[in-house]
Design a protein around this motif. Structure first.
Motif, PDB file in Angstrom:
ATOM      1  N   MET A   1      18.796  -4.665  -2.957  1.00 47.63           N
ATOM      2  CA  MET A   1      19.460  -3.788  -1.995  1.00 47.63           C
ATOM      3  C   MET A   1      18.524  -3.501  -0.829  1.00 47.63           C
ATOM      4  O   MET A   1      17.318  -3.657  -0.932  1.00 47.63           O
ATOM      5  CB  MET A   1      19.796  -2.452  -2.665  1.00 47.63           C
ATOM      6  N   ALA A   2      19.094  -2.988   0.246  1.00 47.47           N
ATOM      7  CA  ALA A   2      18.368  -2.471   1.410  1.00 47.47           C
ATOM      8  C   ALA A   2      17.252  -3.420   1.865  1.00 47.47           C
ATOM      9  O   ALA A   2      17.492  -4.598   2.024  1.00 47.47           O
ATOM     10  CB  ALA A   2      17.852  -1.074   1.125  1.00 47.47           C
ATOM     11  N   LYS A   3      16.015  -2.930   2.021  1.00 40.33           N
ATOM     12  CA  LYS A   3      14.996  -3.785   2.648  1.00 40.33           C
ATOM     13  C   LYS A   3      14.679  -5.011   1.802  1.00 40.33           C
ATOM     14  O   LYS A   3      14.310  -6.050   2.350  1.00 40.33           O
ATOM     15  CB  LYS A   3      13.743  -2.992   3.006  1.00 40.33           C
ATOM     16  N   ASP A   4      14.838  -4.905   0.489  1.00 41.22           N
ATOM     17  CA  ASP A   4      14.620  -6.086  -0.357  1.00 41.22           C
ATOM     18  C   ASP A   4      15.682  -7.141  -0.073  1.00 41.22           C
ATOM     19  O   ASP A   4      15.396  -8.334  -0.001  1.00 41.22           O
ATOM     20  CB  ASP A   4      14.673  -5.708  -1.842  1.00 41.22           C
ATOM     21  N   MET A   5      16.918  -6.676   0.084  1.00 40.53           N
ATOM     22  CA  MET A   5      18.017  -7.596   0.393  1.00 40.53           C
ATOM     23  C   MET A   5      17.781  -8.235   1.756  1.00 40.53           C
ATOM     24  O   MET A   5      17.956  -9.434   1.936  1.00 40.53           O
ATOM     25  CB  MET A   5      19.334  -6.804   0.362  1.00 40.53           C
ATOM     26  N   ARG A   6      17.350  -7.410   2.729  1.00 38.38           N
ATOM     27  CA  ARG A   6      17.115  -7.952   4.078  1.00 38.38           C
ATOM     28  C   ARG A   6      15.981  -8.967   4.058  1.00 38.38           C
ATOM     29  O   ARG A   6      16.027  -9.995   4.735  1.00 38.38           O
ATOM     30  CB  ARG A   6      16.787  -6.802   5.052  1.00 38.38           C
TER      31      ARG A   6
END
Lengths: 252, 215
Positions: B72-77
């Motif tokens: 999710m979030a920065k990991d996903m980005r």
């Protein structure tokens, strides 16, 4: 303003000395799905339980602030609790059908509201089962015990049962955590259908589920509502570092 | 650090290594071209297999992390950026390979005049790629804020190389083959600059969560 069907305003809740909800201000839009996420014990279940006064029965529980349903405080004087729970229904973590037949499960609520006409009851039953996507699976076995259904079917029966009294809001407290992936996906599809006619507020531990089913997401931590926003924003680029840390699994 | 964040870090390290390989292929192919150095061109050509290996490994591991952890979030980005960077870096390395191949053909004769514009253009492009890789590594966008201006310079140089080559070709038809190669090389370099800009866009998204269009 009127698009908000439900609103928590300066809401505080105490279990004896434990300040479990701290100054919650949150609005819920009509015909939208709002998810509440956060670690265990953060107050998300407590919060949705305040929306149909389920905490009333807990000793030592004190509430300040307001919960406005269609603009009126449900904790106000002269409010009929039964009426609140009719308009704001609840689905729990574990399916809890009555140990009676499917038909009796569904007739229970309407009968309590004085509906006796058999045709009318039959219509309500069929309509709620169809809305809960269960009709095709049970239409030939309505007099069998509800306990003979699978877990996923039981949960959909509970949703159908909640719908029989024509609520406006459905509160769901971890509705799929006791179900297998297939039954989970059925409930998730169902939530997507239900929001056409109802407003749904769902508490979930499964962040991917929150991301899949909801339009808005609120993140809670230690009784405080940390961040609320559109679900896509919360899961793609949250504003608060605490939210970021929680959803990326960097907590603790 | 949990297993997921460790896996993600290892993958990021892999992309950084792939970035070094692919920018070295472009850099060395231009050096080989400048000096008409057949051995160096050959060494770039030899690196193609390693580049292909990185390309498929990075993709495979990114998809594995996506499936296992659903970040999710920065990991996903970061993961989304890695998947795009994988493609861009593979393309850049591949252009280095193409330039090395052309260089081998050009080695039989000296350059027409002194080669000035192509190495100059290549310097700008290499800078863009290296800065994009630094931004990725450090998760900081300050060194890629001016990619757009640098890309404009690269475009202008490509036009100038095209016009220069056309005049040589008109001067003497014997120059046609050689100058066509120069035009192609300028085109490859311009594409590499575009890839650097796209890398910059994705890295900007990875770091800030906001989408930014570069030119």
């Amino acid at each position: 303003m009127d698009e908000y069907i439900l609103q928590a305003k300066n809401l505080n809740l105490y279990y004896e000395d434990n300040h479990a909800l701290i100054d919650i201000n949150m609005v819920y839009k009509k015909n939208k799905v709002t998810a509440l996420i956060g670690p265990s014990g953060c107050g998300k279940s407590t919060l949705i339980r305040t929306f149909n006064r389920m905490n009333d029965v807990i000793d030592g529980c004190k509430i300040t602030g307001e919960v406005l349903f269609e603009g009126k405080n449900i904790y106000g004087k002269k409010v009929d609790v039964m009426d609140v729970r009719t308009r704001i229904g609840m689905i729990f973590q574990k399916p809890n059908p009555f140990p009676k037949s499917i038909r009796e499960n569904l007739a229970y609520g309407p009968k309590l509201h004085g509906i006796r006409n058999k045709e009318k009851l039959k219509d309500i039953m069929e309509c709620s089962l169809k809305q809960a996507a269960l009709w095709d699976e049970v239409k030939d076995r309505l007099d069998e015990s509800a306990m003979s259904l699978s877990g996923g079917q039981q949960q959909r029966l509970c949703i159908a049962r909640a719908l029989t009294v024509e609520p406006d809001v459905l509160l769901m407290d971890e509705p799929t955590s006791a179900l297998d992936p297939l039954a989970t996906s059925k409930i998730e599809n169902l939530i997507n259908e239900l929001k056409k006619n109802y407003t749904v507020i769902i508490v979930t531990h499964n962040m991917q589920q929150a991301a899949r089913v909801s339009d808005y997401t609120g993140f809670m931590y230690l009784g405080v509502l940390i961040e609320v926003g559109k679900t896509s924003q919360i899961f793609e680029a949250p504003e608060k570092e605490l939210t970021e840390n929680y959803i990326t699994g960097r907590f603790g | 650090m949990g297993k997921f964040h460790n896996d993600l870090k290892l993958l990021k390290d892999e992309v950084e290594k792939m970035g070094k390989l692919s920018s070295s292929m472009l850099r060395d192919s231009i050096t080989a071209l400048e000096n008409l150095d057949q051995d160096m061109a050959e060494s770039v050509i030899m690196r193609k297999e390693e580049l292909l290996r990185y390309d498929s490994e990075v993709e495979e591991r990114a998809l594995e992390i996506l499936t296992l952890y659903q970040p999710m979030a920065k990991d996903m980005r970061k993961l989304a950026t890695i998947l795009k960077l994988d493609t861009y870096l593979a393309r850049i390395g591949r252009y280095g390979y193409d330039i090395a191949r052309v260089t081998k053909d050009l080695c039989c004769q000296p350059h027409i005049g002194k080669l000035v514009s192509i190495p100059h253009m290549a310097d700008i492009v290499k800078g863009m790629i290296e800065d994009a890789l630094t931004a990725f590594k450090e998760e900081n966008t300050c060194c890629i804020d001016d990619l757009e201006e640098r890309d404009d310079k690269v475009d202008a140089l490509r036009h100038s190389i095209f016009r220069e080559s056309v005049s040589y070709m008109m001067e003497d038809p014997k120059h046609i083959t050689r100058c066509s190669h120069y035009i192609m090389i300028a085109r490859y370099l311009e594409r590499c600059a575009d890839h650097a800009c796209k890398m910059g866009e994705k890295i900007h998204y990875m770091v800030t969560g906001e989408r930014k269009e570069i030119r």
